[in-house]
Scaffold this motif. Sequence first.
Motif, mmCIF file in Angstrom:
data_model
loop_
_atom_site.group_PDB
_atom_site.id
_atom_site.type_symbol
_atom_site.label_atom_id
_atom_site.label_comp_id
_atom_site.label_asym_id
_atom_site.label_seq_id
_atom_site.Cartn_x
_atom_site.Cartn_y
_atom_site.Cartn_z
ATOM 1 N N PHE A 120 0.815 -1.212 0.016
ATOM 2 C CA PHE A 120 -0.017 -0.113 0.047
ATOM 3 C C PHE A 120 0.890 1.117 0.015
ATOM 4 N N ILE A 121 1.588 1.445 1.132
ATOM 5 C CA ILE A 121 2.237 2.682 1.249
ATOM 6 C C ILE A 121 3.866 2.292 1.729
ATOM 7 N N PRO A 122 4.934 3.059 1.479
ATOM 8 C CA PRO A 122 6.332 2.621 1.799
ATOM 9 C C PRO A 122 6.532 2.458 3.277
ATOM 10 N N CYS A 123 5.799 3.097 3.977
ATOM 11 C CA CYS A 123 6.082 2.798 5.450
ATOM 12 C C CYS A 123 5.237 1.994 6.152
ATOM 13 N N GLU A 124 4.559 1.065 5.459
ATOM 14 C CA GLU A 124 3.116 0.366 6.097
ATOM 15 C C GLU A 124 3.770 -0.516 6.986
ATOM 16 N N ALA A 125 5.088 -1.133 7.237
ATOM 17 C CA ALA A 125 5.609 -1.773 7.972
ATOM 18 C C ALA A 125 5.827 -1.294 9.342
ATOM 19 N N ASN A 126 6.074 -0.010 9.170
ATOM 20 C CA ASN A 126 6.234 0.970 10.473
ATOM 21 C C ASN A 126 5.216 1.726 10.880
ATOM 22 N N PHE A 127 4.338 1.892 10.132
ATOM 23 C CA PHE A 127 3.079 3.000 10.117
ATOM 24 C C PHE A 127 2.690 3.044 11.716
ATOM 25 N N SER A 128 2.467 1.925 12.264
ATOM 26 C CA SER A 128 1.796 2.105 13.479
ATOM 27 C C SER A 128 2.537 2.491 14.659
ATOM 28 N N ILE A 129 3.961 2.753 14.508
ATOM 29 C CA ILE A 129 4.847 3.321 15.717
ATOM 30 C C ILE A 129 4.824 4.707 15.497
ATOM 31 N N VAL A 130 4.100 5.446 14.702
ATOM 32 C CA VAL A 130 4.123 6.787 14.738
ATOM 33 C C VAL A 130 3.280 7.357 15.797
ATOM 34 N N ASP A 131 3.357 8.192 16.588
ATOM 35 C CA ASP A 131 2.493 8.514 17.754
ATOM 36 C C ASP A 131 1.560 9.534 16.944
ATOM 37 N N GLU A 132 0.313 9.673 17.976
ATOM 38 C CA GLU A 132 -0.793 10.568 17.563
ATOM 39 C C GLU A 132 -0.489 11.541 17.133
ATOM 40 N N LEU A 133 0.328 12.549 18.194
ATOM 41 C CA LEU A 133 0.431 13.871 18.125
ATOM 42 C C LEU A 133 1.112 14.148 16.591
ATOM 43 N N THR A 134 2.426 13.495 16.222
ATOM 44 C CA THR A 134 2.977 13.499 14.789
ATOM 45 C C THR A 134 2.031 13.373 13.887
ATOM 46 N N MET A 135 1.299 12.312 13.893
ATOM 47 C CA MET A 135 0.250 11.949 12.784
ATOM 48 C C MET A 135 -0.840 13.240 12.834
ATOM 49 N N GLY A 136 -1.322 13.560 13.809
ATOM 50 C CA GLY A 136 -2.339 14.699 14.024
ATOM 51 C C GLY A 136 -2.109 15.911 13.233
ATOM 52 N N ASN A 137 -0.668 16.036 13.684
ATOM 53 C CA ASN A 137 -0.008 17.588 13.229
ATOM 54 C C ASN A 137 0.159 17.507 11.821
ATOM 55 N N TRP A 138 0.569 16.299 11.356
ATOM 56 C CA TRP A 138 1.132 16.346 9.775
ATOM 57 C C TRP A 138 -0.024 16.169 8.917
ATOM 58 N N LEU A 139 -1.235 15.621 9.411
ATOM 59 C CA LEU A 139 -2.617 15.416 8.536
ATOM 60 C C LEU A 139 -3.099 16.790 8.510
ATOM 61 N N SER A 140 -3.230 17.527 9.692
ATOM 62 C CA SER A 140 -3.816 19.167 9.860
ATOM 63 C C SER A 140 -2.817 19.896 8.610
ATOM 64 N N ARG A 141 -1.416 19.727 8.578
ATOM 65 C CA ARG A 141 -0.600 20.490 7.585
ATOM 66 C C ARG A 141 -0.942 20.130 6.322
ATOM 67 N N ILE A 142 -0.989 18.794 5.899
ATOM 68 C CA ILE A 142 -1.249 18.545 4.492
ATOM 69 C C ILE A 142 -2.732 18.679 4.229
ATOM 70 N N LEU A 143 -3.730 18.859 5.045
ATOM 71 C CA LEU A 143 -5.028 19.169 4.462
ATOM 72 C C LEU A 143 -5.049 20.490 4.180
ATOM 73 N N VAL A 144 -4.319 21.469 4.865
ATOM 74 C CA VAL A 144 -4.445 22.921 4.455
ATOM 75 C C VAL A 144 -3.600 22.918 3.083
ATOM 76 N N GLU A 145 -2.646 22.160 2.943
ATOM 77 C CA GLU A 145 -1.678 22.245 1.645
ATOM 78 C C GLU A 145 -2.701 21.455 0.449
ATOM 79 N N ARG A 146 -3.581 20.697 0.853
ATOM 80 C CA ARG A 146 -4.521 20.379 -0.178
ATOM 81 C C ARG A 146 -5.702 21.253 -0.677
ATOM 82 N N LEU A 147 -5.990 21.926 0.382
ATOM 83 C CA LEU A 147 -7.076 22.935 0.159
ATOM 84 C C LEU A 147 -6.431 24.113 -0.423
#
Length: 428
Positions: A132-159
């Motif tokens: 599916f994605i390059p980091c799928e084997a390690n995806f689960s170890i990324v903490d929620e704060l990092t993921m949440g901040n990144w999704l907020s940033r790229i959502l604005v990028e998309r908009l």
Amino acid sequence: MLFTEDLLHYVWKFRLFNRLNLRTVEGEPVEIFSAGMHNKDSGPDFHNARIRIGETVWAGNVELHLSSSAWQQHGHTDDKAYDNVILHVVYRDDAPVTLPNGRRLPTIELHDRIAPELYQRYHNLIFGQRVFIPCEANFSIVDELTMGNWLSRILVERLEKRSRAVLDALALNRGDWEETFYQFLAANFGFKVNALPFELLAKSLPQIILAKHKNNPLQIEALIFGQAGFLDEEFTDDYPHKLKTEYDFLRKKHSLTPVDRHLWKFMRMRPQNFPTIRLAQFAALIIKSNHLFSKVIEVKEIPSLRSLFADIEINEYWETHYRFDTISAQSSKKLGQASIDIILLNTMALFLFSYGKQHQQQYYISRSLKLLESLPRESNHIIDDFSNLGLKIQSAFETQALLELKNNYCDYKKCLNCSVGNKILKLT
């Protein structure tokens, strides 16, 4: 294993190399105060770095190459843009670089200063096997704060990227937000399958014409169906016959040219989504609401936004028809909740964001993001695959960000530009 220049840029930018007793290839001590700002355009790779070389503190640019001989190969010696380079950072030093004044360009070699573990993690991301994605084997170890901040940033990028199309159309419409909104709203009424003919319909039928007939629902419906190309034949039923009579008159009056009927698609669609039904719903919305964009800007509560679409009543003819002159079992043809959510997502949220950007008003940008947070998560195979990796996905805010992540980062293996990839690479 292959070492890439992108990885070298990443290592320098975040100083992910051993800086203990760092020296140039000629033995001068080096201390890095600032690695500089990464330059994605032409010219040196990093601007405004601040570095001590020997006893002197330099301020200027840094150029990176896999091998020092690339300096000459790329023609930097005779390029004035590189006159202010204070340091050459290379993976391997294979040839001295001499400047026009005869001085050797200070160079540091990083080959033996990069931890093998970092390179192995990078190689696993970029060149490893994946489903599916390059980091799928390690995806689960990324903490929620990092993921949440990144999704907020790229959502604005998309908009921001999507808003460029809005602002381009706004310029073509001479700054008319109502007309621009009307055109985008029409395209989104067609969803993906019939977006193009709906857009062409709106552009062929400006709101100023519809406004002249706002008190006559039959004429509004005639203009919509006529411009869509569905009134170019003789009918048995009374309703389409009346529409045709009205349209034949209005077409001459306003010098209208209808859209090619063959552009509309019916194949492999649920009857509820037939373009005739979507056109009837669109006509009902036009009849109900003039200057709809002004209402969107003024409405502060999300339930009130929904009511703009939830309460529209289409012509009763469509309760027993999906096409003209073809009777069907009676059913409601109101816009469903899922359809309203798609319109709120693709039109309302986008225009609130675009309006806020154009007028530099954070209030409307925040309303756009709040609206996305209130909408349910989208359902498609990309979102399902992220869920299967253990990610909790609640709203359209997250699904829109994840679509941006997958389509513009993961698919291009931009792991070095992704906070998720960065987190994995920096693991100790």
